[in-house]
Each structure stands twice: as structure tokens, then as C-alpha cells.
Design a protein around this motif. Structure first.
Motif, PDB file in Angstrom:
ATOM      1  N   LYS A 113      -4.074  16.036   1.889  1.00 40.81           N
ATOM      2  CA  LYS A 113      -3.226  14.857   1.686  1.00 40.81           C
ATOM      3  C   LYS A 113      -1.836  15.273   1.230  1.00 40.81           C
ATOM      4  O   LYS A 113      -0.847  14.606   1.534  1.00 40.81           O
ATOM      5  CB  LYS A 113      -3.877  13.921   0.685  1.00 40.81           C
ATOM      6  N   LYS A 153      -5.576  10.424  -5.481  1.00 40.65           N
ATOM      7  CA  LYS A 153      -6.271  10.990  -4.320  1.00 40.65           C
ATOM      8  C   LYS A 153      -6.475  12.488  -4.483  1.00 40.65           C
ATOM      9  O   LYS A 153      -5.508  13.225  -4.706  1.00 40.65           O
ATOM     10  CB  LYS A 153      -5.453  10.763  -3.038  1.00 40.65           C
ATOM     11  N   GLU A 175      -0.171   8.035  -5.981  1.00 37.10           N
ATOM     12  CA  GLU A 175       0.782   7.232  -5.216  1.00 37.10           C
ATOM     13  C   GLU A 175       0.798   5.777  -5.605  1.00 37.10           C
ATOM     14  O   GLU A 175      -0.114   5.242  -6.234  1.00 37.10           O
ATOM     15  CB  GLU A 175       0.574   7.428  -3.712  1.00 37.10           C
ATOM     16  N   MET A 177      -1.275   0.186   5.997  1.00 40.19           N
ATOM     17  CA  MET A 177      -1.231  -1.040   5.194  1.00 40.19           C
ATOM     18  C   MET A 177      -0.038  -1.845   5.697  1.00 40.19           C
ATOM     19  O   MET A 177       1.075  -1.316   5.791  1.00 40.19           O
ATOM     20  CB  MET A 177      -1.051  -0.685   3.717  1.00 40.19           C
ATOM     21  N   ILE A 222      -1.296   4.823   5.054  1.00 34.55           N
ATOM     22  CA  ILE A 222      -2.202   5.139   3.941  1.00 34.55           C
ATOM     23  C   ILE A 222      -2.714   6.565   4.123  1.00 34.55           C
ATOM     24  O   ILE A 222      -2.759   7.353   3.193  1.00 34.55           O
ATOM     25  CB  ILE A 222      -3.393   4.162   3.881  1.00 34.55           C
ATOM     26  N   GLU A 223      -3.130   6.875   5.346  1.00 31.21           N
ATOM     27  CA  GLU A 223      -3.671   8.213   5.598  1.00 31.21           C
ATOM     28  C   GLU A 223      -3.727   8.452   7.102  1.00 31.21           C
ATOM     29  O   GLU A 223      -3.668   7.522   7.898  1.00 31.21           O
ATOM     30  CB  GLU A 223      -5.090   8.333   5.037  1.00 31.21           C
TER      31      GLU A 223
HETATM   32  P1  AMP Z   1      -8.372   6.710   2.283  1.00 30.37           P
HETATM   33  O1  AMP Z   1      -9.617   7.511   2.026  1.00 30.37           O
HETATM   34  O2  AMP Z   1      -7.091   7.434   2.100  1.00 30.37           O
HETATM   35  O3  AMP Z   1      -8.497   5.860   3.518  1.00 30.37           O
HETATM   36  O4  AMP Z   1      -8.368   5.577   1.153  1.00 30.37           O
HETATM   37  C1  AMP Z   1      -9.481   4.753   0.973  1.00 30.37           C
HETATM   38  C2  AMP Z   1      -9.029   3.353   0.723  1.00 30.37           C
HETATM   39  O5  AMP Z   1      -8.273   3.286  -0.482  1.00 30.37           O
HETATM   40  C3  AMP Z   1      -8.076   2.812   1.777  1.00 30.37           C
HETATM   41  O6  AMP Z   1      -8.744   2.354   2.900  1.00 30.37           O
HETATM   42  C4  AMP Z   1      -7.382   1.719   1.009  1.00 30.37           C
HETATM   43  O7  AMP Z   1      -8.201   0.561   0.929  1.00 30.37           O
HETATM   44  C5  AMP Z   1      -7.277   2.302  -0.374  1.00 30.37           C
HETATM   45  N1  AMP Z   1      -5.945   2.905  -0.578  1.00 30.37           N
HETATM   46  C6  AMP Z   1      -5.566   4.171  -0.292  1.00 30.37           C
HETATM   47  N2  AMP Z   1      -4.269   4.369  -0.611  1.00 30.37           N
HETATM   48  C7  AMP Z   1      -3.818   3.192  -1.112  1.00 30.37           C
HETATM   49  C8  AMP Z   1      -2.563   2.754  -1.630  1.00 30.37           C
HETATM   50  N3  AMP Z   1      -1.513   3.562  -1.728  1.00 30.37           N
HETATM   51  N4  AMP Z   1      -2.468   1.475  -2.048  1.00 30.37           N
HETATM   52  C9  AMP Z   1      -3.541   0.640  -2.004  1.00 30.37           C
HETATM   53  N5  AMP Z   1      -4.745   1.002  -1.526  1.00 30.37           N
HETATM   54  C10 AMP Z   1      -4.897   2.261  -1.087  1.00 30.37           C
END
Ligand code: AMP
Ligand code: GLY
Length: 419
Positions: free
Chosen positions: A103, A143, A185, A273, A282-283
Motif C-alpha cells: 500500500k 492500513k 489515511e 470512493m 481506496i486501493e
Molecule cells: P481495502 O482492503 O483497502 O479495500 O479496505 C477495506 C475497506 O475499508 C474498503 O472497502 C472501505 O470500505 C474501507 N476503507 C478503506 N480506506 C478507506 C478510507 N480512506 N476512507 C473510508 N473507508 C475506507
């Protein structure tokens, strides 16, 4: 053609189900597969992590293409190993799979190329990380840098939760080496959207958009999971917003990877998002999503093997890729206790009573001829319909026909599209 698919989840079942429609495929093998996959493909007992054995099998059985499903082998360089041994493979090399595997790498890439994402800082030092969250306050998102089976992201609503997460990741090392760095973040608010694309270098061919439901309970309550259900397309999100995400995030990211000497080839999965300031990243994942794939490939009308071959042979740009204008909904049936600990080996009943859905197996095994549970996410009941409402009604009707002790599922999959 002879195909070998690597993986054992619902995503791989859906990939194989889609490949099975192709007239040009003679035989599909899957390593290691599961009970549902075994009905469509020949399962071979080689683990996803055994790269040399996979390469040897591909050479011995004259495999024309290996398709890699999961993130771990991609991050660990399975594609490089297979290519070195002359085996044709669909998936990104290790130096491109890092877009999911780190990440910190991805956030730095997005910042360098001005691609919209949440503001962040990364830390290797626990005390510095604690000081930063105290300055920023909650809500805030923590994260782990590396792969953590979808559980390395903590959306902390309070400062206490954020500090607890940092302690678990950086001091207690619950994710091992994946937690030696963290990204902290800004909390983003809005609707989430996943866009998977077939990518070859700077050629990006987006699939239909989808939405996952990460939390285990209805109303987005409870801890995050690998994904409890999906639907596609997203009738409540304007096409202009989807186009904006493709133009401002996905294409620039593929181009940035080329400029960095890390051209991406395979499926690039953008988790986005939709904020009031437009779509933000987000990723990124370096593979098909699970369970996004179950709905997206349900709507694909072009031969999937043709797309895979075009992607690895430099012909993706000109490929005619068609999507149904119907809708698809996937409801995940999970083991009691998931995403915490759960029992395995529980008999599953009612699979032969399903009427209008395709049931993709995620965590199942065969025990004495009986299909039993073998994972946290067990089945993905997936239906198509003229509208989301119709697809949803069919998927839930069939979900109710299936029974196993402790079975749990969300009742509100795809409701966001209907509000
Ligand atoms: P990821 O594993 O990075 O997909 O993150 C898992 C979940 O966390 C995402 O699907 C979002 O629902 C939530 N998430 C990740 N980053 C953010 C962020 N910066 N703000 C709000 N929710 C987040
Ligand atoms: N469903 C989310 C993922 O595959 O990462």
C-alpha cells in the motif's frame, strides 16, 4: 486449448464457469480447486504457492494458458516463474503486482502522478504513527502495508480504536511482516464502487462496475470480511462519474505503471470512493475481485479466453468486448463465526434444490461424496435478471433453499441500488 486455473475460491469457480462456455477449450484443470470447481474442471492437488510444481504440471500437460486467481501467488512472483519456464500465463508480473502487495508503494505512486486518493502518511516507527493519529484525530483509517487476507484495513471511528489498531499491527505484529509499515489515511465518505479492467500496459478495457459489501452484518455493521455480496451494474451511479473514475484514476494509473517500468498485464481492480469532490482511489488489486467476479463475469457476453489471449498477445486494444444489459446479484453464504474462527466440514444441504441461480463454491470440499464447508465464505449464490430487483429476488430465493449449520448471510445485498 488446455487451461490451468490457479486458486480455490468463488472467483476461480466463476472464471472456470465463464471459460467453460468457450468452444475452443478442450480441458480445464484447476490447482487446487474445490468441490464446485470439480464439477467443471479436473482438480489437481498442487497448492497455489508451489510455483515449480505448477510450472512442471503446465509443461507435462501441454497447458496453453495458466490463469492465476489469487493475490498471494501474484505478489510472490508466480508469473515470473512460469514465464521463465516458457509457460504462457495471464496475470501481472511481481514488479506490477506490487500495486496490491504494498500500500505504501501505491500511495506514493498515486501522489507522484497526482491521481486522486485519500491524503496519507506512511510510518515504520510506532511512536511516530501514534503521534500522527493523535494530531489528526478520528475517524481515521489504518492500513497494514502488505497483504493481510483482506483484514489489514481498520476504519477507526475513535482515537482509541486507531491506537489499538497500530499496536496490533506494529507491536503485536498480528499480520507479521505485512505490518512492518503502515499507511494512515484520511477517512473518505461516499458510495464505494469497484471497477475491474483488463489491462495490457497503457491499454485499459473496463468491465461493468460493481459494488461489494465488506462488513459482515446488514447495514454495513461489524468487522470487514473478504466480501459478503456484490451486484452489477450500479444503476444509482451516473455514467459520467464512472467515466470520470476511468479517465482520472484507472487510465492514469496504468500509464504511471508503464512509466515506472512496471507495465501491468492482467486484471487491474480499482476500489473507489465516490466523494463529494469526485471519485478517489481506496486501493488497487492486481487480480479479479472475489465476489465481484461472480457478478461481472455473469454479464460478460464475449468469450473470456479470447480476451485473456488478446491481453497477453498485444491485441487487447482492438478486442470487441460485450456486456449484457441485464443485472446480476451475488449473495455470499458464510460459516457461522466468520470473519472470526469458524468450524469446517459441516454438510451442506439443498444445493440440488437451487432453481434460478448459479452457485459458485468458495470454501467447500467433498467428504465421502458429501459437499461440506471448508472455509469462511462458503458459497456465492448468483442470479441474473432484467433489473437488480429481479436478480436479487432470484438470488435470495435460492439462498433460502440452501442450508448448513451456522450458515449466515446478509439480507441487504444490492439494496443501496434500490433506495
Ligand atoms: P481495502 O482492503 O483497502 O479495500 O479496505 C477495506 C475497506 O475499508 C474498503 O472497502 C472501505 O470500505 C474501507 N476503507 C478503506 N480506506 C478507506 C478510507 N480512506 N476512507 C473510508 N473507508 C475506507
Ligand atoms: N472483494 C474484494 C476483493 O476481492 O478484494
Amino acid at each position: 486449448m488446455r487451461i490451468l486455473v490457479i486458486g480455490k475460491g468463488g472467483r476461480e469457480h466463476a472464471i472456470i464457469w465463464a471459460l467453460k462456455k468457450s468452444a475452443s477449450i478442450a480441458h480445464i484443470y484447476c490447482a487446487p480447486g474445490n468441490a464446485g470447481i470439480a464439477e467443471l474442471a479436473e482438480c489437481v492437488p498442487i497448492k497455489e504457492s508451489e510455483f515449480q510444481q505448477i510450472a512442471q504440471f503446465a509443461l507435462d500437460y501441454a497447458i496453453d494458458l495458466v490463469v492465476v486467481g489469487p493475490d498471494d501467488p501474484l505478489a510472490d512472483g508466480i508469473v515470473d516463474v512460469l514465464e521463465e519456464r516458457g509457460v504462457p500465463v495471464f496475470g501481472p508480473r511481481k514488479n506490477a503486482a506490487i500495486i496490491e502487495g504494498s500500500k505504501v508503494f501505491t500511495k506514493d505512486l498515486l501522489k507522484k502522478y497526482n491521481i486522486p486518493t485519500a491524503a496519507y502518511e506512511s510510518f515504520e516507527d510506532y511512536d511516530a504513527a501514534i503521534a500522527y493519529v493523535r494530531r489528526q484525530g478520528a475517524p481515521i483509517v489504518i492500513k497494514a502495508d502488505g497483504l493481510a487476507a483482506g483484514k489489514g484495513v481498520i476504519v477507526a471511528q475513535t482515537l482509541e480504536e486507531a491506537e489499538q489498531a497500530l499496536k496490533e499491527i506494529m507491536v503485536d505484529k498480528v499480520f507479521g511482516k505485512s505490518g512492518s509499515q503502515v499507511v494512515i489515511e484520511e477517512f473518505l465518505q461516499g458510495q464505494e464502487m469497484s471497477i475491474l479492467s483488463f489491462v495490457d500496459g497503457d491499454v485499459v478495457r473496463p468491465m461493468v462496475p460493481s459494488q461489494d459489501h465488506k462488513q459482515v452484518f446488514d447495514g454495513d455493521k461489524g468487522p470487514n470480511t473478504g466480501g459478503m455480496g456484490t451486484y452489477s451494474p450500479l444503476p444509482h451511479i451516473a455514467q459520467s462519474v464512472i467515466d470520470e473514475a476511468i479517465e482520472t484514476i484507472i487510465k492514469p494509473t496504468a500509464e504511471a505503471m508503464v512509466k515506472e517500468g512496471r507495465p501491468f498485464r492482467g486484471v487491474l481492480f480499482a476500489g473507489l470512493m465516490i466523494t463529494k469532490d469526485g471519485p478517489k482511489t481506496i486501493e488497487f488489486n492486481a487480480r479479479f475481485g472475489d465476489p465481484e467476479t461472480q457478478v461481472v463475469l455473469s454479464l460478460l457476453e464475449t468469450d473470456l479466453i479470447d480476451i485473456f489471449l488478446a491481453t497477453i498477445n498485444g491485441r487487447l486494444k482492438d478486442m470487441d468486448i460485450r456486456w449484457s444489459d441485464e443485472s446480476a446479484v451475488c449473495v455470499i453464504l458464510a460459516s457461522g463465526g466468520y470473519p472470526g474462527s469458524y468450524p469446517k466440514g459441516i454438510p451442506i444441504h439443498g444445493l440440488d434444490e437451487v432453481q434460478e441461480s448459479v452457485v459458485f463454491h468458495a470454501g467447500t470440499a467433498l467428504k465421502d461424496g458429501q459437499v461440506v464447508t471448508d472455509g469462511g465464505r462458503v458459497l456465492g449464490v448468483t442470479a441474473r435478471g432484467a433489473t437488480i430487483e429481479e436478480a436479487r429476488a432470484k438470488a435470495y430465493a435460492d439462498a433460502e433453499r440452501i442450508r448448513f449449520e451456522g450458515m449466515q448471510y446478509r439480507k441487504d445485498i444490492a439494496l443501496k441500488a434500490l433506495l
